[in-house]
Design a protein around this motif. Sequence first.
Motif, PDB file in Angstrom:
ATOM      1  N   GLU A  83      73.427  57.806  -7.250  1.00 36.74           N
ATOM      2  CA  GLU A  83      74.636  58.359  -6.640  1.00 36.74           C
ATOM      3  C   GLU A  83      75.509  59.113  -7.643  1.00 36.74           C
ATOM      4  N   GLY A  84      75.123  59.094  -8.913  1.00 35.02           N
ATOM      5  CA  GLY A  84      75.880  59.798  -9.930  1.00 35.02           C
ATOM      6  C   GLY A  84      77.242  59.197 -10.214  1.00 35.02           C
ATOM      7  N   LYS A  85      77.355  57.860 -10.116  1.00 40.53           N
ATOM      8  CA  LYS A  85      78.627  57.183 -10.316  1.00 40.53           C
ATOM      9  C   LYS A  85      78.657  56.494 -11.677  1.00 40.53           C
ATOM     10  N   ASP A  86      79.840  56.536 -12.301  1.00 39.90           N
ATOM     11  CA  ASP A  86      80.013  55.902 -13.609  1.00 39.90           C
ATOM     12  C   ASP A  86      80.177  54.390 -13.500  1.00 39.90           C
ATOM     13  N   ILE A  87      80.830  53.944 -12.427  1.00 41.59           N
ATOM     14  CA  ILE A  87      81.264  52.551 -12.327  1.00 41.59           C
ATOM     15  C   ILE A  87      80.902  51.981 -10.963  1.00 41.59           C
ATOM     16  N   GLY A  88      80.351  50.781 -10.965  1.00 39.80           N
ATOM     17  CA  GLY A  88      80.164  50.014  -9.741  1.00 39.80           C
ATOM     18  C   GLY A  88      81.255  48.964  -9.635  1.00 39.80           C
ATOM     19  N   VAL A  89      82.027  49.032  -8.560  1.00 40.34           N
ATOM     20  CA  VAL A  89      83.067  48.041  -8.286  1.00 40.34           C
ATOM     21  C   VAL A  89      82.413  46.987  -7.393  1.00 40.34           C
ATOM     22  N   VAL A  90      82.121  45.826  -7.961  1.00 44.87           N
ATOM     23  CA  VAL A  90      81.302  44.828  -7.263  1.00 44.87           C
ATOM     24  C   VAL A  90      82.179  44.030  -6.299  1.00 44.87           C
ATOM     25  N   THR A  91      81.895  44.156  -5.023  1.00 45.23           N
ATOM     26  CA  THR A  91      82.674  43.445  -4.006  1.00 45.23           C
ATOM     27  C   THR A  91      82.039  42.121  -3.611  1.00 45.23           C
ATOM     28  N   HIS A  92      80.711  42.054  -3.631  1.00 46.63           N
ATOM     29  CA  HIS A  92      79.970  40.861  -3.236  1.00 46.63           C
ATOM     30  C   HIS A  92      78.762  40.681  -4.156  1.00 46.63           C
ATOM     31  N   GLY A  93      78.247  39.487  -4.182  1.00 41.00           N
ATOM     32  CA  GLY A  93      76.970  39.205  -4.832  1.00 41.00           C
ATOM     33  C   GLY A  93      75.980  38.733  -3.796  1.00 41.00           C
ATOM     34  N   GLN A  94      74.713  38.759  -4.160  1.00 40.76           N
ATOM     35  CA  GLN A  94      73.692  38.253  -3.257  1.00 40.76           C
ATOM     36  C   GLN A  94      73.534  36.750  -3.410  1.00 40.76           C
ATOM     37  N   GLY A  95      73.353  36.090  -2.290  1.00 45.32           N
ATOM     38  CA  GLY A  95      72.912  34.706  -2.342  1.00 45.32           C
ATOM     39  C   GLY A  95      71.420  34.673  -2.597  1.00 45.32           C
ATOM     40  N   LEU A  96      70.940  33.539  -3.057  1.00 44.14           N
ATOM     41  CA  LEU A  96      69.491  33.453  -3.298  1.00 44.14           C
ATOM     42  C   LEU A  96      68.982  32.049  -3.066  1.00 44.14           C
ATOM     43  N   ARG A  97      67.694  31.982  -2.864  1.00 40.76           N
ATOM     44  CA  ARG A  97      66.960  30.722  -2.892  1.00 40.76           C
ATOM     45  C   ARG A  97      65.724  30.934  -3.757  1.00 40.76           C
ATOM     46  N   TRP A  98      65.547  30.050  -4.716  1.00 39.12           N
ATOM     47  CA  TRP A  98      64.302  29.983  -5.473  1.00 39.12           C
ATOM     48  C   TRP A  98      63.532  28.773  -4.969  1.00 39.12           C
ATOM     49  N   ILE A  99      62.338  29.006  -4.457  1.00 38.26           N
ATOM     50  CA  ILE A  99      61.504  27.933  -3.925  1.00 38.26           C
ATOM     51  C   ILE A  99      60.280  27.796  -4.823  1.00 38.26           C
ATOM     52  N   GLU A 100      60.175  26.671  -5.501  1.00 32.57           N
ATOM     53  CA  GLU A 100      58.987  26.428  -6.315  1.00 32.57           C
ATOM     54  C   GLU A 100      57.873  25.913  -5.409  1.00 32.57           C
ATOM     55  N   CYS A 101      56.773  26.621  -5.406  1.00 35.85           N
ATOM     56  CA  CYS A 101      55.644  26.291  -4.537  1.00 35.85           C
ATOM     57  C   CYS A 101      54.480  25.779  -5.381  1.00 35.85           C
ATOM     58  N   THR A 102      53.860  24.714  -4.938  1.00 35.29           N
ATOM     59  CA  THR A 102      52.653  24.201  -5.574  1.00 35.29           C
ATOM     60  C   THR A 102      51.534  24.215  -4.540  1.00 35.29           C
ATOM     61  N   VAL A 103      50.569  25.085  -4.765  1.00 31.33           N
ATOM     62  CA  VAL A 103      49.384  25.144  -3.908  1.00 31.33           C
ATOM     63  C   VAL A 103      48.266  24.383  -4.606  1.00 31.33           C
ATOM     64  N   THR A 104      47.693  23.416  -3.918  1.00 33.96           N
ATOM     65  CA  THR A 104      46.657  22.572  -4.511  1.00 33.96           C
ATOM     66  C   THR A 104      45.357  22.742  -3.756  1.00 33.96           C
ATOM     67  N   GLY A 105      44.308  23.069  -4.503  1.00 33.28           N
ATOM     68  CA  GLY A 105      42.964  23.188  -3.934  1.00 33.28           C
ATOM     69  C   GLY A 105      42.010  22.301  -4.701  1.00 33.28           C
ATOM     70  N   LYS A 106      40.902  22.879  -5.144  1.00 30.54           N
ATOM     71  CA  LYS A 106      39.917  22.108  -5.902  1.00 30.54           C
ATOM     72  C   LYS A 106      39.268  23.002  -6.940  1.00 30.54           C
ATOM     73  N   GLU A 107      39.346  22.569  -8.202  1.00 31.57           N
ATOM     74  CA  GLU A 107      38.681  23.320  -9.268  1.00 31.57           C
ATOM     75  C   GLU A 107      37.177  23.238  -9.100  1.00 31.57           C
ATOM     76  N   SER A 108      36.529  24.388  -9.242  1.00 32.76           N
ATOM     77  CA  SER A 108      35.060  24.403  -9.180  1.00 32.76           C
ATOM     78  C   SER A 108      34.557  25.688  -9.822  1.00 32.76           C
ATOM     79  N   HIS A 109      33.264  25.741 -10.068  1.00 27.96           N
ATOM     80  CA  HIS A 109      32.646  26.850 -10.799  1.00 27.96           C
ATOM     81  C   HIS A 109      32.677  28.121  -9.955  1.00 27.96           C
ATOM     82  N   THR A 110      33.119  29.215 -10.578  1.00 25.31           N
ATOM     83  CA  THR A 110      33.212  30.471  -9.824  1.00 25.31           C
ATOM     84  C   THR A 110      31.832  31.037  -9.476  1.00 25.31           C
ATOM     85  N   GLY A 111      30.822  30.675 -10.260  1.00 25.91           N
ATOM     86  CA  GLY A 111      29.498  31.246 -10.000  1.00 25.91           C
ATOM     87  C   GLY A 111      28.648  30.437  -9.039  1.00 25.91           C
TER      88      GLY A 111
END
Length: 416
Positions: A204-232
């Motif tokens: 936008e070609g602006k020098d300054i951002g006047v911050v009126t709001h911030g974003q809320g967030l959620r960080w969700i740690e996910c654990t997917v569990t399968g089974k280790e096995s040989h790729t070949g």
Amino acid sequence: MAAPGENKKINSQRLWDSLMEMAKIGPGIAGGNNRQTLTDADAEGRALFQKWCEDAGMTMGVDKMGNMFATRAGTDPGALPVYMGSHLDTQPTGGKYDGVLGVLGGLEVIRSMNDMGVQTKHPIVLTNWTNEEGTRFAPAMLASGVFAGKHTMDWAYDRVDAEGKTFGDELSRIGWIGDEEVGARKMHAMFELHIEQGPILEAEGKDIGVVTHGQGLRWIECTVTGKESHTGSTPMPMRKNAGRGMARITELVHEIAMKHQPNAVGAIGHVDVYPNSRNIIPGKVVFTVDFRSHLPEVIEAMLAEFYERAPKLCEEIGVSLETEVVGQFEPPAFDERLVGMVRGAAEHLGYSHMDIVSGAGHDACWINEIYPTAMIMCPCVDGLSHNEAEEISPEWAAAGTDVLLHAVLECAEVVG
């Protein structure tokens, strides 16, 4: 504030020189920085910052989370301080300006006030918040979160990095556990200067951002569990591939965020694959989903769809999913009076400006919940951040710091 027409400016060359000098500590491999929190490089950066503050006549205090507070006295001992600052820690492949501009821009404000002989009624405190990035020890904005009462200090001390080291032990190891109780300090107001970390201001070609709001967030740690096995030697129909589960969730997160445009973003961030071998199908993948919006109802809608669909996607391919929220904050609306000071400072100085929503989380977002807070943003090239190629111009840095100077002077009340 300065009288009309009295366009006080900071020393832009001194500011830039300070940014480049700090960037020598914890250099990255591609021109940026790797000064992760509570590392030896972080300790070295803190020591340099303390020296600079003391050379500028300030007194340093440190709390039990390692937050650093450098104070310039005001003329009224009973007046609450005006705070400014950000963070000196970086991502593993971080840039030279994310967070650092807010700290060293604040230092330049103090230095320029000293040069001009300006005194204020309210004391002014410059802050370096510990572990804003949250990469080594999740969640982000950890120490400001403890300050604001969002986390307990014991819980924060028990956060563990990828090598099993705790936050408390590492803070002690580098020698930056202070004696102040966390959150005991009172604020009149706080300002945080930061690079945008997005492309809007430059586009936008602006020098300054006047911050009126911030974003809320959620960080969700996910654990997917399968089974280790040989790729070949493991037949395709018999595989329980945790990596495939993550792949399906990656697409799901993108799809959900795209449904809620233009007010939402979502992506997979941190990923750990086990056992992370070329010829073993992953048996477990741990990764973080990052959903953000400045609209609470959008965040809730995204979460609802994620929790409904993600477990089914994993179940369909014979893997399981466990989730835990490891970071969250609600969308902040910054203090209208302080936002007006930022806007007025930009207009007074003749800088082009626009209202903007912060796409990233910042320490100011937590402090805003307990004291009046505002943010100032300057552009960054191509909106690139959390990358060693992160870049700003000296002119952008100076403009943002000039606005910080004038907003702080108005808020802290110039004497004489």
